[in-house]
Design a protein around this motif. Sequence first.
Motif, PDB file in Angstrom:
ATOM      1  N   ILE A 104      11.149  13.615  17.974  1.00 23.69           N
ATOM      2  CA  ILE A 104      11.807  14.663  18.777  1.00 23.69           C
ATOM      3  C   ILE A 104      12.809  14.020  19.737  1.00 23.69           C
ATOM      4  N   ALA A 105      12.400  12.942  20.383  1.00 15.34           N
ATOM      5  CA  ALA A 105      13.270  12.260  21.342  1.00 15.34           C
ATOM      6  C   ALA A 105      14.539  11.780  20.651  1.00 15.34           C
ATOM      7  N   SER A 106      14.378  11.261  19.443  1.00 15.41           N
ATOM      8  CA  SER A 106      15.538  10.735  18.726  1.00 15.41           C
ATOM      9  C   SER A 106      16.525  11.839  18.376  1.00 15.41           C
ATOM     10  N   ILE A 107      15.990  13.002  17.981  1.00 13.81           N
ATOM     11  CA  ILE A 107      16.880  14.132  17.658  1.00 13.81           C
ATOM     12  C   ILE A 107      17.601  14.613  18.922  1.00 13.81           C
ATOM     13  N   LEU A 108      16.838  14.719  20.020  1.00  9.57           N
ATOM     14  CA  LEU A 108      17.443  15.157  21.280  1.00  9.57           C
ATOM     15  C   LEU A 108      18.556  14.199  21.705  1.00  9.57           C
ATOM     16  N   ALA A 109      18.301  12.908  21.571  1.00 15.37           N
ATOM     17  CA  ALA A 109      19.304  11.918  21.964  1.00 15.37           C
ATOM     18  C   ALA A 109      20.562  12.072  21.116  1.00 15.37           C
ATOM     19  N   ALA A 110      20.369  12.300  19.807  1.00 10.77           N
ATOM     20  CA  ALA A 110      21.519  12.456  18.917  1.00 10.77           C
ATOM     21  C   ALA A 110      22.339  13.671  19.319  1.00 10.77           C
ATOM     22  N   ILE A 111      21.645  14.753  19.705  1.00 13.77           N
ATOM     23  CA  ILE A 111      22.352  15.977  20.107  1.00 13.77           C
ATOM     24  C   ILE A 111      23.164  15.720  21.382  1.00 13.77           C
ATOM     25  N   VAL A 112      22.554  15.009  22.339  1.00 16.34           N
ATOM     26  CA  VAL A 112      23.238  14.703  23.604  1.00 16.34           C
ATOM     27  C   VAL A 112      24.487  13.862  23.326  1.00 16.34           C
ATOM     28  N   ILE A 113      24.350  12.846  22.482  1.00 15.03           N
ATOM     29  CA  ILE A 113      25.497  11.981  22.168  1.00 15.03           C
ATOM     30  C   ILE A 113      26.589  12.792  21.466  1.00 15.03           C
ATOM     31  N   TRP A 114      26.159  13.610  20.503  1.00 11.22           N
ATOM     32  CA  TRP A 114      27.093  14.480  19.778  1.00 11.22           C
ATOM     33  C   TRP A 114      27.885  15.330  20.780  1.00 11.22           C
ATOM     34  N   GLN A 115      27.140  16.009  21.666  1.00 11.23           N
ATOM     35  CA  GLN A 115      27.776  16.890  22.645  1.00 11.23           C
ATOM     36  C   GLN A 115      28.770  16.094  23.510  1.00 11.23           C
ATOM     37  N   ALA A 116      28.350  14.927  23.953  1.00 11.01           N
ATOM     38  CA  ALA A 116      29.187  14.115  24.839  1.00 11.01           C
ATOM     39  C   ALA A 116      30.452  13.672  24.114  1.00 11.01           C
ATOM     40  N   VAL A 117      30.298  13.178  22.895  1.00 11.66           N
ATOM     41  CA  VAL A 117      31.456  12.709  22.129  1.00 11.66           C
ATOM     42  C   VAL A 117      32.432  13.869  21.900  1.00 11.66           C
ATOM     43  N   ALA A 118      31.884  15.036  21.525  1.00 13.26           N
ATOM     44  CA  ALA A 118      32.744  16.185  21.232  1.00 13.26           C
ATOM     45  C   ALA A 118      33.481  16.656  22.483  1.00 13.26           C
ATOM     46  N   ASP A 119      32.751  16.750  23.613  1.00 18.46           N
ATOM     47  CA  ASP A 119      33.344  17.303  24.838  1.00 18.46           C
ATOM     48  C   ASP A 119      34.243  16.309  25.540  1.00 18.46           C
ATOM     49  N   LEU A 120      33.850  15.053  25.577  1.00 12.88           N
ATOM     50  CA  LEU A 120      34.535  14.087  26.431  1.00 12.88           C
ATOM     51  C   LEU A 120      35.525  13.225  25.671  1.00 12.88           C
ATOM     52  N   ILE A 121      35.284  12.923  24.404  1.00 13.42           N
ATOM     53  CA  ILE A 121      36.161  11.996  23.678  1.00 13.42           C
ATOM     54  C   ILE A 121      37.086  12.737  22.707  1.00 13.42           C
ATOM     55  N   VAL A 122      36.504  13.495  21.791  1.00 13.24           N
ATOM     56  CA  VAL A 122      37.328  14.138  20.756  1.00 13.24           C
ATOM     57  C   VAL A 122      38.111  15.319  21.340  1.00 13.24           C
ATOM     58  N   ARG A 123      37.426  16.143  22.086  1.00 14.50           N
ATOM     59  CA  ARG A 123      38.030  17.297  22.784  1.00 14.50           C
ATOM     60  C   ARG A 123      38.819  18.208  21.855  1.00 14.50           C
ATOM     61  N   SER A 124      38.294  18.398  20.648  1.00 13.51           N
ATOM     62  CA  SER A 124      38.948  19.361  19.758  1.00 13.51           C
ATOM     63  C   SER A 124      37.871  20.085  18.978  1.00 13.51           C
ATOM     64  N   ARG A 125      37.820  21.403  19.126  1.00 16.06           N
ATOM     65  CA  ARG A 125      36.773  22.166  18.427  1.00 16.06           C
ATOM     66  C   ARG A 125      37.033  22.168  16.933  1.00 16.06           C
ATOM     67  N   PHE A 126      38.263  21.881  16.548  1.00 18.13           N
ATOM     68  CA  PHE A 126      38.567  21.854  15.117  1.00 18.13           C
ATOM     69  C   PHE A 126      38.079  20.553  14.479  1.00 18.13           C
ATOM     70  N   TYR A 127      38.389  19.427  15.130  1.00 16.59           N
ATOM     71  CA  TYR A 127      37.973  18.143  14.551  1.00 16.59           C
ATOM     72  C   TYR A 127      36.472  17.942  14.615  1.00 16.59           C
TER      73      TYR A 127
END
Lengths: 264, 253
Positions: free
Chosen positions: A15-38
């Motif tokens: 469970i912890a590993s899945i949660l961590a992956a979700i947090v990283i995903w969210q962070a990368v999408a919001d802070l680095i990629v910043r494109s809802r399309f990509y």
Amino acid sequence: MNRSRNTRNSTLLGIASILAAIVIWQAVADLIVRSRFYLPSFTDVLFSFISLIEGGTLLIDFEISMLHFFIGLGTALLAGVPLGMAMGWYSEIDRIANPIVEILRPIPPLAWIPFAIIWFGLTHQSAGFVIFVGAFFPILINTYTGLKSVPRIFVEAARVLGCTKSLSLIRYIALPSAVPSIAAGIRIAMGVGWMCLVAAELFGAGGGRYGLGQKLWFYYNLHQTAHVVVYMLLLGLIGLVIDMIFRHYVDSRLERWRAGEVRS
Amino acid sequence: MSGVSIQNLNRIFEKEGGAPTVALEEITLDIEDEEFVCLVGPSGCGKTTLLRIIAGLDTATGGSVSIDGEQITGPDPRRGMVFQEYSLFPWRNVMDNIAFGLEMKGMDHASRMHIASEYLELVGLEQFRDAFPFELSGGMRQRVAIARALANNPDVLLMDEPFGALDAQTRNDMQQELLEIWEKTKKTVIFVTHSVDEAVYLADRIVVLSPRPGRICENIAVDLPRPRVRTSVDFAELRRHVLSLLQQCQVRR
């Protein structure tokens, strides 16, 4: 005691590993990629999922895909098991059918999509046909191998006990002895069939209006990539659940007599 | 009633691009009804081949085997067989294994379960009726295999080193049990073994075979009273006799 703590620990870790992956995903999408399309973020996907439940066609997509899947798998079973048994038991049939099987087998199932559409049109049957091609060969080969490798001692024991006819030997000895191998073939076939399902629907085989694979492509064309991710995750999840249900069913039936052989 | 008559039996295995192997040569042997005969010989002497020909699982290249004047052409439930390897069907539980032959005869479920129960009792495994073969020890598996062969009520029981894979103690127990079963059921038994001790303990008659080509080297009637005592002088004497015969047969060749 020790074992139950171990299972609990590994569940927590999972469970912890899945949660961590979700947090990283969210962070990368919001802070680095910043494109809802990509790269749609986790929350984008979550909102898409909710909106699809409210106004989408998830249930009917699921039903239609299941229809395609079971048309393909069902026909593959109906054709693959008897042919595999006949080839495994009668060497004449093996010699006749084997060259044809060996030529057709390496053709990737998706290469059949043009003819699926030509022969069956944009219908459920054409999607079913592509899945059939994918599922047929694993079932055929495993049934064949299962019948080829029936221990001789079982056949001889049956013969001296009065089971002498070929058909009786197949029914009472070869088939039960080959069941584990056939079950393994069906499991592989379901995995391959599931892949073929997406591809077949993507190319419009299968009615072209509903279906998990069809909708994946549909939302891609609308550039709604968060919706695409929802369908991707659903495809993965449903594939997993189908495999789990089948494995549970097979294990519960086979464990009664296979347990010793598998464990020892 | 169920005597076995073997006349001038030959078995030659053809080998591609090699000299053919003569497994059995001019075997002539008469076995009487209700007799317990042990075939003894070194490995590779063709004793198993002989048994398989009597079972109908192998075919002689010359000569004949008949039971009560009837030629053997193939496997028949009137000749039961117990194999050396574990031959129980792993997907059937103990009762369904024992009842297999009866099922093949087309007997209905209730009657065949009734008969199977009797034979299960005969081998003393009542509490394992629903067990699957993997749950049984080696000795128990061979007991079930004996019950399965007997449930068909064969005229002749063929046994191919059935206790070969068992430990010494279990083996001795099984031999004693087999004699008890034989006395109750009065079957003709043909028992293949390479253990002289086993043969002397069990047999009415010991047939010693020589190695390649397998020939009958000696035919010894055993008149020691049963139950036989392995440590007795007579027992040891006979065992020594058979052992020396085995050696002589090998040398003579």
